[in-house]
Design an enzyme around this catalytic site. Structure first.
Site, mmCIF file in Angstrom:
data_model
loop_
_atom_site.group_PDB
_atom_site.id
_atom_site.type_symbol
_atom_site.label_atom_id
_atom_site.label_comp_id
_atom_site.label_asym_id
_atom_site.label_seq_id
_atom_site.Cartn_x
_atom_site.Cartn_y
_atom_site.Cartn_z
ATOM 1 N N GLY A 8 -4.941 -3.956 9.448
ATOM 2 C CA GLY A 8 -4.602 -2.899 10.011
ATOM 3 C C GLY A 8 -5.756 -2.134 10.977
ATOM 4 O O GLY A 8 -6.808 -2.354 11.036
ATOM 5 N N THR A 10 -7.167 0.642 10.532
ATOM 6 C CA THR A 10 -8.203 1.332 9.496
ATOM 7 C C THR A 10 -8.710 0.520 8.504
ATOM 8 O O THR A 10 -9.832 0.422 8.452
ATOM 9 C CB THR A 10 -7.385 2.600 8.889
ATOM 10 O OG1 THR A 10 -6.801 3.751 10.092
ATOM 11 C CG2 THR A 10 -8.227 3.471 8.310
ATOM 12 N N TYR A 100 15.792 -5.743 18.014
ATOM 13 C CA TYR A 100 14.749 -4.921 18.699
ATOM 14 C C TYR A 100 14.865 -5.341 20.160
ATOM 15 O O TYR A 100 15.126 -6.413 20.546
ATOM 16 C CB TYR A 100 13.245 -5.185 18.324
ATOM 17 C CG TYR A 100 12.524 -3.788 18.308
ATOM 18 C CD1 TYR A 100 12.788 -2.635 17.474
ATOM 19 C CD2 TYR A 100 11.297 -3.809 19.188
ATOM 20 C CE1 TYR A 100 11.969 -1.602 17.418
ATOM 21 C CE2 TYR A 100 10.441 -2.575 19.044
ATOM 22 C CZ TYR A 100 10.916 -1.510 18.367
ATOM 23 O OH TYR A 100 10.117 -0.498 18.483
ATOM 24 N N GLY A 107 4.981 -4.753 15.387
ATOM 25 C CA GLY A 107 4.043 -5.051 14.845
ATOM 26 C C GLY A 107 4.120 -6.006 13.799
ATOM 27 O O GLY A 107 5.156 -6.194 13.203
ATOM 28 N N ASP A 109 2.680 -6.421 10.954
ATOM 29 C CA ASP A 109 2.800 -5.726 9.548
ATOM 30 C C ASP A 109 4.056 -5.280 9.239
ATOM 31 O O ASP A 109 4.601 -5.510 8.257
ATOM 32 C CB ASP A 109 1.805 -4.540 9.578
ATOM 33 C CG ASP A 109 1.807 -3.624 10.382
ATOM 34 O OD1 ASP A 109 2.429 -3.843 11.648
ATOM 35 O OD2 ASP A 109 1.277 -2.451 10.501
#
Length: 256
Positions: A8, A10, A100, A107, A109
């Site tokens: 990610g 962070t 989509y 993403g 994730d």
């Protein structure tokens, strides 16, 4: 054994699976300047710390939203584990259909979260992931990834507030004793924490109404999910390893 790596903006979460069992997982800071060798040495040290030899790793599955680290971990997989990594994307064998507008913009994730949520809980289901961004993803009863919402994360938005407001100061992100703060510290905590709760409740209620899915389950993951879940009944379950489970499932499907 499978090494599942979720990179990610962070944090990076590394999990080790033996079959379907998650043996252990680690959360480390994401540093986009890490080299292949630094990633490899770190991964080996983490494995050795739980008495697993790097030679026991025969699979690597990667989700990443940091391009520089995607390349570093892919190279690490080949050099340190002699394994061709599976890097998750919309073209992977996910077991769900992506409707989509542009699937490649979702993403990795979020895809892993969606795969795990549908596999473990069925649909319809909404996944709320509290990370650098707070994401809301809806998967239909028939296993279609429809889309969702992306909002600033709890720490992301509060850090910007502390930076821009000269007379405000950083506070520990925990719920105060009351919503109406009697001092600046508690007022900040109230606004940040209960503001997040209100955001979650508001977006989910609007998603349910728009999609006509009143019976949709809500699963939360990410660092702040336990805290927020305690303050609202709209979140039905917290699964801190949901993304890693998604990587495991995707890897298993690709190797059937």
């Amino acid at each position: 054994m499978l090494l599942a790596i979720d990179v990610g903006n962070t944090n990076t979460v590394v999990g080790v699976f033996s079959g379907e069992k998650l043996l252990n997982f680690f959360r480390i800071a994401s540093n986009e300047k890490l080299t292949c060798d630094e990633c490899g040495i770190l991964a080996q040290q983490l494995l050795e710390g739980i008495d697993i030899s790097p030679r026991e790793i025969d699979g690597v599955c990667l989700s990443s939203v940091v391009p520089a680290l995607t390349q570093a971990y892919e190279e690490m997989s080949r050099k340190y584990f002699s394994v061709e990594p599976l890097t998750v994307s919309a073209s992977s064998a996910l077991g769900i259909k992506i409707v989509y507008d542009n699937p490649e913009q979702v993403g990795a994730d979020r895809l892993a979260d969606a795969v795990a949520a549908y596999d473990l809980y069925g649909g319809p289901v909404i996944v709320v992931d509290f990370g650098t961004a707070t994401t809301f993803d809806y998967i239909s009863a028939s296993g279609e990834y429809v889309g969702g919402a992306i909002a600033p994360g709890v720490e992301t938005s509060s850090a910007d507030l502390f930076k821009r407001a000269a007379q405000l100061f950083k506070v520990r992100l925990e719920p105060p004793g009351r919503v109406v703060g009697r001092n600046t510290t508690d007022s900040l905590k109230s606004g940040i924490i209960y503001g997040t709760v209100g955001q979650v409740e508001g977006i989910i209620k609007r998603m349910r109404r728009e999609l006509g899915a009143d019976n949709v389950k809500v699963i939360a993951t990410g660092g702040f999910s336990p805290l927020v879940a305690k303050l609202t009944s709209i979140i039905e379950e917290v699964n801190l390893t949901l993304t890693l489970e998604g990587l495991r499932i995707i890897h298993a499907r690709a190797n059937r």
